[in-house]
Design a protein around this motif. Structure first.
Motif, mmCIF file in Angstrom:
data_model
loop_
_atom_site.group_PDB
_atom_site.id
_atom_site.type_symbol
_atom_site.label_atom_id
_atom_site.label_comp_id
_atom_site.label_asym_id
_atom_site.label_seq_id
_atom_site.Cartn_x
_atom_site.Cartn_y
_atom_site.Cartn_z
ATOM 1 N N HIS A 20 -4.050 7.828 39.501
ATOM 2 C CA HIS A 20 -2.884 7.160 40.025
ATOM 3 C C HIS A 20 -3.328 6.209 41.127
ATOM 4 N N HIS A 276 2.671 -1.252 42.920
ATOM 5 C CA HIS A 276 2.406 0.059 42.324
ATOM 6 C C HIS A 276 3.311 0.340 41.132
ATOM 7 N N ALA A 277 4.447 -0.329 41.079
ATOM 8 C CA ALA A 277 5.385 -0.128 39.971
ATOM 9 C C ALA A 277 6.237 -1.378 39.836
ATOM 10 N N TYR A 303 2.660 1.380 36.203
ATOM 11 C CA TYR A 303 4.005 1.824 35.833
ATOM 12 C C TYR A 303 4.871 0.590 35.623
ATOM 13 N N GLY A 305 8.756 -0.148 34.219
ATOM 14 C CA GLY A 305 10.017 0.391 33.729
ATOM 15 C C GLY A 305 10.865 -0.713 33.118
ATOM 16 N N ARG A 330 1.873 2.191 29.577
ATOM 17 C CA ARG A 330 2.434 2.003 30.921
ATOM 18 C C ARG A 330 3.944 1.928 30.930
ATOM 19 N N HIS A 332 7.821 2.647 30.627
ATOM 20 C CA HIS A 332 8.826 3.705 30.717
ATOM 21 C C HIS A 332 10.159 3.075 30.338
ATOM 22 N N VAL A 335 14.087 3.225 31.438
ATOM 23 C CA VAL A 335 13.558 3.632 32.729
ATOM 24 C C VAL A 335 14.494 4.642 33.392
ATOM 25 N N GLN A 354 12.212 8.709 39.281
ATOM 26 C CA GLN A 354 11.138 8.748 38.288
ATOM 27 C C GLN A 354 9.865 8.098 38.816
ATOM 28 N N ILE A 355 10.015 6.962 39.502
ATOM 29 C CA ILE A 355 8.833 6.290 40.054
ATOM 30 C C ILE A 355 8.179 7.163 41.126
ATOM 31 N N TRP A 358 6.287 9.907 39.460
ATOM 32 C CA TRP A 358 5.086 9.394 38.824
ATOM 33 C C TRP A 358 4.000 9.091 39.850
ATOM 34 N N LEU A 359 4.382 8.463 40.965
ATOM 35 C CA LEU A 359 3.415 8.175 42.016
ATOM 36 C C LEU A 359 2.813 9.442 42.605
#
Length: 364
Positions: A20, A276-277, A303, A305, A330, A332, A335, A354-355, A358-359
């Motif tokens: 991650h 990061h996302a 990530y 979404g 990657r 989602h 999302v 969710q993020i 995941w992080l």
């Protein structure tokens, strides 16, 4: 102090995962700096060591103000009243100190409330405000992490040779601490350090600070606003882009970086390698396809979404063609965590939850 004369012991407090991105979910530093009055004197309380079960871990911070108000928490409320008393003493004397709370054992009676936490905590208290060393150290750390650079802070909480307090890893700190901080950043891990000289023990907590999460939102429609609000409440950095000038209104997204962007030029407009996302939610099929294609080619963030039902996801996958394969691991979509959300605020909660999971390496 010389390195040769010092006896060094270090304990690693937490390694960064390799699967991650290096990211810091404890954003108490950023939240304090955002919400505190920079001109008002106060006392910064930092957890520098723990044992057993505690509400917060080393590196957690709260700010106690002269008027009795405070920002942040170091416990579920059972320690804050006593912290206020000690903070006032530090404010009156202008001298840092370290205090300990031990709630372990069968006779767990803390100030008459019996917390039952079965843990111990050591807290560094130091005056803060304009011109103080800790204010300079925190500001420097925030500048580094705000620019997506990892850094460190050194919290000296027991020493006869170094004044207690929070420092940048630079002179006049002893070289043993400067080198320890450099190792901390290289290892991606916080650590407790002890050293001895002339029979006297000194202790410090060296905190590794990865950047806080940086969320990219592609689409500035009305339903993006609660997503930004939820992420900003967590202290995350948020960037919002949209191709429609009428949607690119900074006042609609307090605390976020907002800009107009051609979806086909996303990677030229945003440093996606520092994100990061990303969440694609423009509600415009052609634009969403362009955003996804840019993110597919960039290979980052890990990530991505996509808002919308499975049928829309499948249609976009057909539109992307071979580029869809570069997103497959990657993406989602739809999302968001399945929490039964039906309102824009609930959907925002599902997305950010969710993020966050995941992080944190907790699935999501």
């Amino acid at each position: 102090m010389t390195e040769r004369s010092a006896v060094i012991r270090a304990t690693v407090a937490g390694k960064v995962r390799t699967n991650h991105p290096a990211v810091r979910l404890d954003t108490s530093l950023e939240l304090l700096l955002e919400r505190a009055d920079a001109q008002a004197p106060g006392v910064l309380a930092t957890v520098v060591a723990t044992a057993g079960s505690t509400y917060r871990k080393p590196g957690a911070r709260m700010l106690l103000m002269a008027d009795g108000s405070y920002l942040g928490l170091l416990s579920g409320g059972c320690l804050e009243a006593d912290l206020k008393i000690h903070a006032q003493e530090v404010l009156d004397r202008g001298v840092p100190c370290a205090i300990e709370y031990d709630m372990r054992g069968p006779d767990d009676i803390l100030f008459g409330i019996g917390a039952g936490c079965e843990g111990a905590m050591r807290v560094l208290l130091e005056p803060t405000g304009p011109g103080t060393p800790v204010a300079a150290a925190l500001a420097a750390a925030a500048r580094a992490t705000g620019a997506s650079r990892p850094t460190s802070l050194v919290c000296v909480h027991e020493s006869s040779g170094v004044p207690l307090g929070t420092y940048e890893a630079a002179p006049p700190l002893p070289s043993v601490l400067i080198h320890g901080a450099a190792r901390c950043v290289a290892d991606g891990a916080s650590r407790g350090m002890e050293w001895e000289e002339g029979g006297a023990r000194s202790r410090a907590f060296v905190q590794f600070l990865a950047p806080p999460p940086h969320l990219l939102i592609c689409g500035a429609g009305p339903d993006a606003r609660p997503v930004v609000s939820a992420a900003r409440a967590l202290g995350w950095r948020v960037s919002v882009v949209d191709h429609r000038p009428a949607y690119v209104v900074a006042a609609d997204f307090p605390g976020a970086e907002v800009g107009q962007c051609d979806p086909h030029l996303l990677c030229s407009s945003v440093a996606v390698e520092h994100c990061h996302a990303a969440v694609v939610m423009s509600h415009h099929l052609t634009s969403d396809a362009a955003y996804l294609r840019e993110l597919a080619q960039a290979g980052v963030p890990a990530y991505v979404g996509l808002l919308g039902p499975e049928a829309r996801r499948n249609r976009l996958a057909q539109e992307l063609g071979p580029a869809a394969e570069k997103l497959k691991s990657r993406l989602h979509a739809p999302v968001g965590a399945d929490i039964g959300a039906v309102t824009p605020e609930g959907i925002a909660l599902a997305i950010v939850s969710q993020i966050h999971a995941w992080l944190a390496g907790c699935g999501g």
